[in-house]
Motif scaffolding. Structure first.
Motif, PDB file in Angstrom:
ATOM      1  N   GLU A   1      33.708   9.216  44.473  1.00  0.00           N
ATOM      2  CA  GLU A   1      34.999   8.582  44.233  1.00  0.00           C
ATOM      3  C   GLU A   1      34.960   7.886  42.877  1.00  0.00           C
ATOM      4  O   GLU A   1      33.939   7.288  42.515  1.00  0.00           O
ATOM      5  CB  GLU A   1      35.346   7.565  45.338  1.00  0.00           C
TER       6      GLU A   1
ATOM      7  N   TYR B   1      37.382   5.319  40.435  1.00  0.00           N
ATOM      8  CA  TYR B   1      38.576   4.489  40.325  1.00  0.00           C
ATOM      9  C   TYR B   1      38.650   3.896  38.919  1.00  0.00           C
ATOM     10  O   TYR B   1      37.650   3.404  38.384  1.00  0.00           O
ATOM     11  CB  TYR B   1      38.539   3.348  41.343  1.00  0.00           C
TER      12      TYR B   1
ATOM     13  N   MET C   1      39.591  14.315  30.866  1.00  0.00           N
ATOM     14  CA  MET C   1      39.920  14.913  32.158  1.00  0.00           C
ATOM     15  C   MET C   1      39.963  16.436  32.077  1.00  0.00           C
ATOM     16  O   MET C   1      39.631  17.142  33.029  1.00  0.00           O
ATOM     17  CB  MET C   1      41.260  14.372  32.651  1.00  0.00           C
TER      18      MET C   1
ATOM     19  N   SER D   1      35.393  19.301  35.857  1.00  0.00           N
ATOM     20  CA  SER D   1      35.803  20.294  36.851  1.00  0.00           C
ATOM     21  C   SER D   1      36.979  19.780  37.683  1.00  0.00           C
ATOM     22  O   SER D   1      37.203  18.570  37.801  1.00  0.00           O
ATOM     23  CB  SER D   1      34.634  20.620  37.777  1.00  0.00           C
ATOM     24  N   GLU D   2      37.702  20.705  38.262  1.00  0.00           N
ATOM     25  CA  GLU D   2      38.845  20.333  39.106  1.00  0.00           C
ATOM     26  C   GLU D   2      38.386  19.507  40.300  1.00  0.00           C
ATOM     27  O   GLU D   2      39.077  18.585  40.739  1.00  0.00           O
ATOM     28  CB  GLU D   2      39.580  21.585  39.572  1.00  0.00           C
ATOM     29  N   LYS D   3      37.197  19.820  40.803  1.00  0.00           N
ATOM     30  CA  LYS D   3      36.668  19.091  41.960  1.00  0.00           C
ATOM     31  C   LYS D   3      36.530  17.605  41.632  1.00  0.00           C
ATOM     32  O   LYS D   3      36.956  16.747  42.412  1.00  0.00           O
ATOM     33  CB  LYS D   3      35.301  19.668  42.352  1.00  0.00           C
TER      34      LYS D   3
ATOM     35  N   ARG E   1      37.970  16.085  39.045  1.00  0.00           N
ATOM     36  CA  ARG E   1      39.281  15.592  38.617  1.00  0.00           C
ATOM     37  C   ARG E   1      40.084  15.090  39.807  1.00  0.00           C
ATOM     38  O   ARG E   1      40.799  14.081  39.708  1.00  0.00           O
ATOM     39  CB  ARG E   1      40.021  16.712  37.886  1.00  0.00           C
ATOM     40  N   LYS E   2      39.985  15.747  40.924  1.00  0.00           N
ATOM     41  CA  LYS E   2      40.725  15.340  42.119  1.00  0.00           C
ATOM     42  C   LYS E   2      40.214  14.026  42.700  1.00  0.00           C
ATOM     43  O   LYS E   2      40.901  13.396  43.506  1.00  0.00           O
ATOM     44  CB  LYS E   2      40.642  16.438  43.173  1.00  0.00           C
ATOM     45  N   ARG E   3      39.019  13.642  42.315  1.00  0.00           N
ATOM     46  CA  ARG E   3      38.436  12.411  42.846  1.00  0.00           C
ATOM     47  C   ARG E   3      38.727  11.194  41.974  1.00  0.00           C
ATOM     48  O   ARG E   3      38.306  10.084  42.293  1.00  0.00           O
ATOM     49  CB  ARG E   3      36.922  12.590  43.012  1.00  0.00           C
TER      50      ARG E   3
ATOM     51  N   LYS F   1      41.125   8.410  40.472  1.00  0.00           N
ATOM     52  CA  LYS F   1      42.372   7.710  40.787  1.00  0.00           C
ATOM     53  C   LYS F   1      42.555   6.563  39.801  1.00  0.00           C
ATOM     54  O   LYS F   1      41.648   5.745  39.617  1.00  0.00           O
ATOM     55  CB  LYS F   1      42.346   7.179  42.224  1.00  0.00           C
TER      56      LYS F   1
END
Length: 368
Positions: free
Chosen positions: A241, A243, A259, A263-265, A267-269, A271
């Motif tokens: 995660e 933040y 960004m 990787s997309e993986k 990037r999705k984490r 926030k």
């Protein structure tokens, strides 16, 4: 006579070669080369005894496919490969070191081999930033005391450590990008020695307050690309995660650039939030200054004690070595795809190839 003229230099060379002093010099030179090319094992191939709790082992099985049998076979395979690999000169053979790569690659031995080689090559090629990971060095001690990067003593509900970043306290006119890389490497290398973190992964919390354009000039775009890509793909850590708070609009373009490189993986984490109060993280994990309970200074002091306990191990890592001449220029420059060559073909790293030409020289740029 003509023949004698050509033979005279040969005769003189042979006399010189048989001279005791020169023979001794040549022998010493060969001996020195032999020592440099003789593989050294900095740590022993220990018999692994798992220190992990039952809960952590359950996570390792579910997420990483780790079993006692898979672990034993993979360690044997890696050690055999390291003994036979002519590119590796000085290596750690202890299970703790090897398992961090196996775990991040979910026990794929070929992928772990590639990761180990890339990691050792990175440390040696960019040694100016990734060696001498000593938290007692004056610049390192100052940055740690400022709270530039430290780790909370508390773990979240998933048993993960929380890394806290405050880049705004980094003075770009006082410190260099070497200092930035080194103090972060000290943190990460210390965490990688902990097997619980190897399995459970890490949580990151960053406060962007105080970061401005001068910070962005510490690295060229070429250096930034290599650092971001190697940060995700070379350093054996599991990022669970991430933040971020207080990201100033003036540097948002740099954040967007970074960004795009991950990787997309991952990037999705990531926030991002405008206020600390809005961050969806258990505030008790953070310093009191961010809504927690424990004062930041107390957290930093505890972290410094943890750094001290791993200092000797981190300094031992400086002795790891590879034969640089056996790697391509792109690999030495940090291209993450350069070690994937198989049968003369290499995967293409479009951003990396576009940025090829990065030098290993770090510099501090002055900004008016």
């Amino acid at each position: 006579m003509q023949c004698c003229r050509y033979l005279r230099p040969v005769a003189e060379y042979l006399r010189a070669f048989t001279c005791p002093g020169i023979r001794h010099s040549l022998k010493t030179h060969r001996s020195g080369m032999s020592r440099r090319l003789t593989k050294r094992y900095l740590t022993a191939a220990d018999q692994y005894e798992c220190p992990l709790s039952a809960d952590t082992m359950a996570i390792a099985l579910e997420q990483l496919r780790e079993t006692a049998s898979a672990r034993s076979q993979a360690l044997d395979a890696l050690r055999s490969w390291m003994e036979q690999n002519p590119k590796l000169l000085a290596v750690r053979m202890d299970a703790n070191f090897l398992l961090r790569f196996l775990r991040t690659k979910k026990f794929s031995v070929p992928m772990a081999q590639e990761a180990i080689e890339r990691y050792m090559l990175l440390r040696q090629s960019w040694g100016i930033a990734f060696n001498q990971l000593d938290h007692t060095l004056p610049s390192m001690a100052e940055l740690i005391d400022l709270g530039y990067i430290f780790v909370s003593p508390h773990k979240d509900k998933a048993g993960r450590r929380v890394v806290i970043y405050r880049p705004g306290v980094f003075d770009p006119y006082k410190y260099t990008n070497q200092d930035m890389c080194r103090v972060m490497a000290i943190c990460y290398e210390t965490l990688m020695e902990d097997e619980e973190s190897q399995v459970r992964g890490l949580v990151h919390f960053a406060d962007g307050g105080g970061v401005g354009f001068p910070h962005l000039t510490l690295f060229t775009p070429k250096e930034a690309v290599r650092i971001v890509k190697n940060g995700e793909r070379t350093i054996p850590m599991r990022h669970k995660e991430i933040y971020g708070v207080n990201v100033h609009p003036t540097i948002k373009f740099a954040l967007d650039f970074g960004m795009a490189l991950i990787s997309e993986k991952i990037r999705k984490r990531v926030k991002l939030y405008t206020a600390v109060e809005d961050v969806e993280i258990d505030k008790s994990l953070l310093p009191r200054e961010y809504g927690g309970v424990m004062p930041m200074k107390e957290m930093i002091d505890l972290w410094k004690a943890e750094l001290a306990s791993k200092r000797d191990t981190l300094l031992l890592n400086d002795k790891m070595a590879v034969r640089l001449e056996l790697y391509s220029e792109a690999a030495r420059e940090g291209a993450v795809s350069a070690l994937r060559a198989r049968n003369g073909c290499a995967d293409r790293d479009s951003v990396g190839d576009a940025m090829r030409g990065l030098t290993g020289n770090f510099r501090k740029l002055e900004v008016d």
